[in-house]
Design an enzyme around this catalytic site. Structure first.
Site, short mmCIF file in Angstrom:
data_model
loop_
_atom_site.label_atom_id
_atom_site.label_comp_id
_atom_site.label_asym_id
_atom_site.label_seq_id
_atom_site.Cartn_x
_atom_site.Cartn_y
_atom_site.Cartn_z
N PRO A 10 7.04 -2.50 5.17
CG PRO A 10 8.73 -2.29 3.57
CD PRO A 10 7.81 -3.27 4.19
CG ASN A 11 7.63 3.18 4.10
OD1 ASN A 11 8.26 3.80 4.95
ND2 ASN A 11 8.19 2.73 2.99
NE ARG A 18 4.08 5.03 1.53
CZ ARG A 18 4.00 3.79 1.11
NH1 ARG A 18 3.44 2.87 1.87
NH2 ARG A 18 4.48 3.45 -0.05
CE1 TYR A 23 -0.20 2.91 -0.23
CE2 TYR A 23 0.93 5.02 -0.43
CZ TYR A 23 0.84 3.68 -0.74
OH TYR A 23 1.77 3.10 -1.54
CG ASN A 74 0.22 -4.36 2.30
OD1 ASN A 74 1.19 -4.30 1.56
ND2 ASN A 74 -0.68 -3.40 2.37
CB ALA A 77 8.57 -1.33 -1.12
CD GLU A 98 0.73 -10.15 -3.18
OE1 GLU A 98 1.49 -9.24 -3.50
OE2 GLU A 98 0.54 -11.16 -3.88
CG HIS A 100 -0.72 -5.08 -2.57
ND1 HIS A 100 0.53 -4.84 -2.03
CD2 HIS A 100 -0.67 -6.31 -3.12
CE1 HIS A 100 1.31 -5.89 -2.28
NE2 HIS A 100 0.60 -6.80 -2.93
NE ARG A 107 0.58 3.45 -6.41
CZ ARG A 107 1.16 3.48 -5.22
NH1 ARG A 107 0.80 2.63 -4.28
NH2 ARG A 107 2.11 4.35 -4.96
#
Length: 142
Positions: A10-11, A18, A23, A74, A77, A98, A100, A107
């Site tokens: 998502p996103n 965003r 990002y 990725n 969330a 994985e 990110h 964070r």
């Protein structure tokens, strides 16, 4: 020829819009282009997929069984919430890395727990788009 599936959650389709201070300003299309260019350079086949819906991500993972050598994911969330995506990855048994874009360990506290890392052979974070290329390279070299 080895075939890799790159899944984005998502996103990630909102890259460039965003939170550009977090990002960056490159778009999702830029990311896919960089991945495809890298794949061509190292002579592998790569498919990319993005969804804002958990079930669609699970469906594409399940459909990847027997079709892909590796998965780069990725989950956005869903990293921190989805046992269902973890279970799908375990079910298909495909090598997984994985990724990110940001350093999730630097964070918010809730971003530091990854269910996906319980299956992934490696987690790359904080490397931006380069992290995807490193993930593909890792899958190909082993």
């Amino acid at each position: 020829m080895k075939k890799i599936l790159v899944i984005n959650g998502p996103n990630l389709n909102m890259l460039g819009i965003r939170e550009p201070e977090i990002y960056g300003v490159k778009t999702y299309e830029d990311l896919c282009r960089e991945i495809k260019e890298y794949a061509n350079k190292i002579n592998i086949e790569v498919d990319t997929f993005q969804s804002n819906h958990e079930g669609e991500i699970i469906d594409i993972i399940q459909k990847s069984y027997g079709r892909y050598y590796g998965i780069v994911i990725n989950p956005g969330a869903y990293t921190h919430t989805s046992i269902a995506i973890l279970d799908a990855l375990k079910a298909v048994g495909i090598r997984t890395v994985e990724v990110h874009l940001t350093d999730i360990m630097d964070r918010e506290d809730y971003r530091k727990k990854s269910f996906i890392s319980e299956h992934a052979e490696m987690t790359i974070y904080g490397k931006g788009f380069e992290g995807y290329l490193q993930a593909i390279e890792s899958l190909i070299k082993k």
